[in-house]
Design a protein around this motif. Structure first.
Motif, PDB file in Angstrom:
ATOM      1  N   VAL A  23      15.842  57.185  31.065  1.00 51.56           N
ATOM      2  CA  VAL A  23      16.430  57.688  32.295  1.00 51.56           C
ATOM      3  C   VAL A  23      16.148  56.664  33.385  1.00 51.56           C
ATOM      4  CG1 VAL A  23      16.434  59.549  34.010  1.00 51.56           C
ATOM      5  CG2 VAL A  23      16.066  60.076  31.588  1.00 51.56           C
TER       6      VAL A  23
ATOM      7  N   PRO B  23      16.537  56.296  37.281  1.00 55.14           N
ATOM      8  CA  PRO B  23      16.874  56.980  38.528  1.00 55.14           C
ATOM      9  C   PRO B  23      17.650  56.091  39.505  1.00 55.14           C
ATOM     10  CG  PRO B  23      14.528  57.202  38.030  1.00 55.14           C
ATOM     11  CD  PRO B  23      15.099  56.231  37.057  1.00 55.14           C
ATOM     12  N   ASP B  24      17.352  54.770  39.458  1.00 54.50           N
ATOM     13  CA  ASP B  24      17.996  53.826  40.373  1.00 54.50           C
ATOM     14  C   ASP B  24      18.205  52.511  39.631  1.00 54.50           C
ATOM     15  OD1 ASP B  24      18.823  52.103  42.368  1.00 54.50           O
ATOM     16  OD2 ASP B  24      17.086  52.429  43.665  1.00 54.50           O
TER      17      ASP B  24
ATOM     18  N   LYS C 169      24.848  54.237  40.249  1.00 54.17           N
ATOM     19  CA  LYS C 169      23.527  54.295  40.892  1.00 54.17           C
ATOM     20  C   LYS C 169      22.412  54.651  39.919  1.00 54.17           C
ATOM     21  CE  LYS C 169      25.343  53.792  45.050  1.00 54.17           C
ATOM     22  NZ  LYS C 169      25.781  52.447  45.299  1.00 54.17           N
ATOM     23  N   SER C 170      22.756  55.396  38.855  1.00 52.86           N
ATOM     24  CA  SER C 170      21.741  55.829  37.900  1.00 52.86           C
ATOM     25  C   SER C 170      22.375  55.958  36.517  1.00 52.86           C
ATOM     26  CB  SER C 170      21.117  57.149  38.342  1.00 52.86           C
ATOM     27  OG  SER C 170      22.117  58.127  38.509  1.00 52.86           O
TER      28      SER C 170
ATOM     29  N   ILE D 190      21.557  57.481  32.230  1.00 46.31           N
ATOM     30  CA  ILE D 190      20.735  58.116  31.200  1.00 46.31           C
ATOM     31  C   ILE D 190      21.331  57.745  29.850  1.00 46.31           C
ATOM     32  CG2 ILE D 190      22.019  60.300  31.351  1.00 46.31           C
ATOM     33  CD1 ILE D 190      19.374  61.744  30.623  1.00 46.31           C
TER      34      ILE D 190
ATOM     35  N   LEU E 259      22.183  58.745  43.110  1.00 48.63           N
ATOM     36  CA  LEU E 259      20.811  58.313  42.840  1.00 48.63           C
ATOM     37  C   LEU E 259      19.996  59.460  42.264  1.00 48.63           C
ATOM     38  CD1 LEU E 259      19.761  56.140  45.911  1.00 48.63           C
ATOM     39  CD2 LEU E 259      19.803  55.423  43.515  1.00 48.63           C
ATOM     40  N   ASP E 260      19.299  59.200  41.174  1.00 49.13           N
ATOM     41  CA  ASP E 260      18.295  60.101  40.601  1.00 49.13           C
ATOM     42  C   ASP E 260      18.764  61.542  40.353  1.00 49.13           C
ATOM     43  OD1 ASP E 260      15.836  60.734  39.546  1.00 49.13           O
ATOM     44  OD2 ASP E 260      14.845  60.960  41.484  1.00 49.13           O
ATOM     45  N   PRO E 261      19.917  61.743  39.688  1.00 51.77           N
ATOM     46  CA  PRO E 261      20.364  63.119  39.452  1.00 51.77           C
ATOM     47  C   PRO E 261      19.849  63.722  38.146  1.00 51.77           C
ATOM     48  CG  PRO E 261      22.045  61.635  38.710  1.00 51.77           C
ATOM     49  CD  PRO E 261      20.914  60.778  39.259  1.00 51.77           C
ATOM     50  N   PHE E 262      19.371  62.874  37.227  1.00 54.03           N
ATOM     51  CA  PHE E 262      19.070  63.345  35.874  1.00 54.03           C
ATOM     52  C   PHE E 262      17.678  63.962  35.797  1.00 54.03           C
ATOM     53  CE2 PHE E 262      21.904  59.584  35.262  1.00 54.03           C
ATOM     54  CZ  PHE E 262      23.026  60.295  34.869  1.00 54.03           C
ATOM     55  N   THR E 263      17.617  65.128  35.139  1.00 60.69           N
ATOM     56  CA  THR E 263      16.359  65.863  34.976  1.00 60.69           C
ATOM     57  C   THR E 263      16.039  66.001  33.490  1.00 60.69           C
ATOM     58  OG1 THR E 263      17.413  68.026  34.801  1.00 60.69           O
ATOM     59  CG2 THR E 263      16.927  67.221  37.046  1.00 60.69           C
TER      60      THR E 263
END
Length: 151
Positions: free
Chosen positions: A87, A89-90, A105-106, A108, A129-133
C-alpha cells in the motif's frame, strides 16, 4: 456500496459461464472502478516467471505505457518479488515508483496466488492521497481468492 455488498457480485462474475476469463477480469475491473469512487485505475498484471516480467492483463482506466514491468521495478515489480501486499499512501514519497500519470496519488497492489505461487496481482491507482485501508486489502485479497478459481 460496501465491500461486503460487492463480494457476492465478484463471486457471480467468476461463476458466470457465458464469459471468457479475460472478460470476467475486465468485468471485475469495471465493477470496482464504477462502485468505489477512489479506485481510478483497476487492472491485473500476470507474471512470466521465465523472463521475470509482469504483463498487463485486463484493466479499466487511463491507457498505460507500462504493459511489461520487470520484477523488482516499481510497486508492481516489488510485489512480484515480495509476495506481499503493498500500500502506497503517497506515490511521490516512493523511490521505486513508476509514474503512470501525474493524477495518481496513491496505489495498492495485492498479489494473486494459485496453488501457492504468485501468478500476478491486482493493481489499483487512486487520484486521492492515502485512501486505502486494511478493509481495502482484505477485500482485494478476497477478489484475488475468487479470481484464482479461474486458473
Amino acid at each position: 456500496m460496501t465491500f461486503q455488498e460487492l463480494q457476492p457480485k465478484i463471486t457471480a462474475i467468476i461463476a458466470d459461464t457465458d464469459h471468457s476469463r479475460d472478460e470476467k477480469l475486465l468485468n471485475i475491473c469495471q465493477l470496482l472502478s464504477d462502485t468505489i469512487d477512489y479506485y481510478n485505475w483497476v487492472g491485473f498484471y500476470f507474471a512470466n516467471h521465465e523472463n521475470k516480467t509482469l504483463h498487463l492483463g485486463p484493466y479499466v482506466g487511463a491507457e498505460t505505457d507500462h504493459t511489461v514491468i520487470p520484477f523488482g521495478k516499481g510497486i508492481c515489480g516489488q510485489v512480484a518479488v515480495s509476495n506481499e501486499n503493498f500500500v502506497v499512501p503517497d506515490v511521490a514519497a516512493q523511490d521505486n515508483y513508476i509514474a503512470c500519470s501525474f493524477t495518481v496519488k496513491s496505489e495498492i497492489v495485492v498479489p494473486l496466488f494459485v496453488n501457492g505461487q504468485n501468478i500476478g496481482q491486482i493493481d489499483i491507482d487512486s487520484h486521492v492521497l492515502d485512501p486505502f485501508t486494511e478493509a481495502d486489502e482484505k477485500f482485494l485479497e478476497f477478489v484475488n481468492q475468487e479470481v484464482a478459481k479461474l486458473f
